[in-house]
Design a protein around this motif. Structure first.
Motif, PDB file in Angstrom:
ATOM      1  N   UNK A 125       4.642   1.533  -0.653  1.00  0.00           N
ATOM      2  CA  UNK A 125       4.084   1.804  -1.985  1.00  0.00           C
ATOM      3  C   UNK A 125       2.620   2.223  -1.915  1.00  0.00           C
ATOM      4  N   UNK A 126       2.049   2.248  -0.688  1.00  0.00           N
ATOM      5  CA  UNK A 126       0.679   2.698  -0.525  1.00  0.00           C
ATOM      6  C   UNK A 126      -0.364   1.602  -0.440  1.00  0.00           C
ATOM      7  N   UNK A 127       0.045   0.351  -0.435  1.00  0.00           N
ATOM      8  CA  UNK A 127      -0.901  -0.763  -0.354  1.00  0.00           C
ATOM      9  C   UNK A 127      -1.270  -1.038   1.100  1.00  0.00           C
ATOM     10  N   UNK A 128      -2.569  -1.169   1.379  1.00  0.00           N
ATOM     11  CA  UNK A 128      -3.006  -1.434   2.747  1.00  0.00           C
ATOM     12  C   UNK A 128      -2.561  -2.834   3.173  1.00  0.00           C
ATOM     13  N   UNK A 129      -1.976  -2.929   4.374  1.00  0.00           N
ATOM     14  CA  UNK A 129      -1.469  -4.223   4.851  1.00  0.00           C
ATOM     15  C   UNK A 129      -2.212  -4.716   6.088  1.00  0.00           C
ATOM     16  N   UNK A 130      -3.136  -3.902   6.622  1.00  0.00           N
ATOM     17  CA  UNK A 130      -3.840  -4.303   7.836  1.00  0.00           C
ATOM     18  C   UNK A 130      -5.342  -4.431   7.621  1.00  0.00           C
ATOM     19  N   UNK A 131      -5.766  -4.525   6.343  1.00  0.00           N
ATOM     20  CA  UNK A 131      -7.181  -4.656   6.063  1.00  0.00           C
ATOM     21  C   UNK A 131      -7.707  -6.025   6.467  1.00  0.00           C
ATOM     22  N   UNK A 132      -8.939  -6.051   6.960  1.00  0.00           N
ATOM     23  CA  UNK A 132      -9.527  -7.321   7.381  1.00  0.00           C
ATOM     24  C   UNK A 132     -11.019  -7.130   7.504  1.00  0.00           C
ATOM     25  N   UNK A 199      -1.844   5.300   9.622  1.00  0.00           N
ATOM     26  CA  UNK A 199      -0.915   6.132  10.374  1.00  0.00           C
ATOM     27  C   UNK A 199       0.473   5.513  10.472  1.00  0.00           C
ATOM     28  N   UNK A 200       0.666   4.362   9.829  1.00  0.00           N
ATOM     29  CA  UNK A 200       1.953   3.675   9.817  1.00  0.00           C
ATOM     30  C   UNK A 200       2.329   3.344   8.386  1.00  0.00           C
ATOM     31  N   UNK A 201       3.566   3.682   8.021  1.00  0.00           N
ATOM     32  CA  UNK A 201       4.117   3.248   6.735  1.00  0.00           C
ATOM     33  C   UNK A 201       4.988   2.023   7.023  1.00  0.00           C
TER      34      UNK A 201
END
Length: 286
Positions: A125-132, A199-201
């Motif tokens: 859905x476009x939400x960042x999952x690897x932010x830190x 670069x990964x969905x």
């Protein structure tokens, strides 16, 4: 100079439609010196029949094995049959952007001190999952102890390092955090490099409450191993463990059963001064 071969390992189980999309995202890469190794962990959804009957791209190799229910076993299995100088991992419900491998291979070829390259990932859905907020490049051993910010489907590494470390650790009790343990071992061999580009969905999936306790038990085991393995500064070690219990508390507080488990676990754990007082305050003010 010939371009090095990249072996892309895709473990799968009953994800036929998503698997085909994952494969297509690999074969569509701008970097084309690659092979795809699919390790089917006993699928019964027609995956096996499809790959046995349909002619496919010759770069795709398909292996079927009895179900073991452990993706790390499948990844290690695939690595045994790989011929590439570099290894990449892709879960069968994830997909890559077209320039993912090209950007990573350029970095690894230019700097031999870098052990692995990983990228930002976003959900479908476009939400960042690897932010830190922690430092994600360079010497990342300690940052990884605070949170595993590396998405497995984003990693590219040298096969020689993978073999040297024995691949993904296989432990019957370690069913979730085995990837973190491998990244920690890799970080001791060389620097990590984070590409701040999605670069990964990534397929986030639907987590279930019953897995939370097991997830944290595995995470605690890996953190305790790392603290002892790498002789971490005592103050940093206390902060790592304190942060672990704080995260566990935050994920447990809205579930009565999880909160009871949290309270019981932390009271029986051999925790340090900071953790004991933090948790006591959290429980008393719940």
């Amino acid at each position: 100079m010939n371009k090095p071969l990249v072996s892309v390992i895709i473990p799968t189980y009953n994800r036929f439609t998503k698997l085909l999309r994952a494969i297509d995202s690999v074969l569509s890469q701008t970097y084309q010196e690659l092979e795809v190794i699919i390790v089917d962990d006993g699928s019964n959804d027609g995956t096996k029949e499809y790959f046995e009957k349909e002619p496919f791209d010759p770069r795709v190799k398909y292996f079927y094995k009895a179900n073991e229910g452990h993706p790390s076993l499948s990844r290690n299995y695939g690595a045994e049959y790989s011929g590439g100088e570099f290894l990449a991992f892709l879960d069968s419900d994830d997909e890559w952007e077209r320039d993912k491998l090209k950007l990573q291979i350029d970095i690894l070829m230019e700097d031999q001190a870098i052990a692995f390259v990983y990228t930002q990932a976003t959900s479908q859905s476009g939400q960042q999952v690897s932010g830190y907020w922690f430092v994600k490049s360079g010497q990342v051993t300690i940052p990884l102890m605070f949170r595993n910010f590396i998405v497995t489907s984003s990693v590219l590494m040298k096969k020689t390092d993978f073999d040297k470390l024995g691949g993904f650790p296989i432990d019957p009790s370690l069913t979730i955090a085995e990837d973190l343990k491998l990244w920690l071992k890799l970080s001791a061999l060389g620097r990590g490099c984070y590409l701040k580009k999605s670069l990964v969905r990534y397929d986030v999936g639907a987590g279930i409450s019953s897995n939370v306790v097991k997830k944290f038990e595995c995470l605690r085991d890996v953190l305790e191993w790392a603290v002892n393995q790498y002789k971490i500064n005592p103050l940093v070690s206390e902060l790592v463990i304190m942060f672990y219990w704080l995260r566990r508390y935050l994920q447990s507080r809205n579930d009565v059963c999880l909160m009871l488990n949290f309270t019981s676990e932390v009271r029986s754990a051999d925790t340090n001064f900071l953790v004991s007082n933090l948790v006591k305050w959290l429980v008393e003010n719940e």
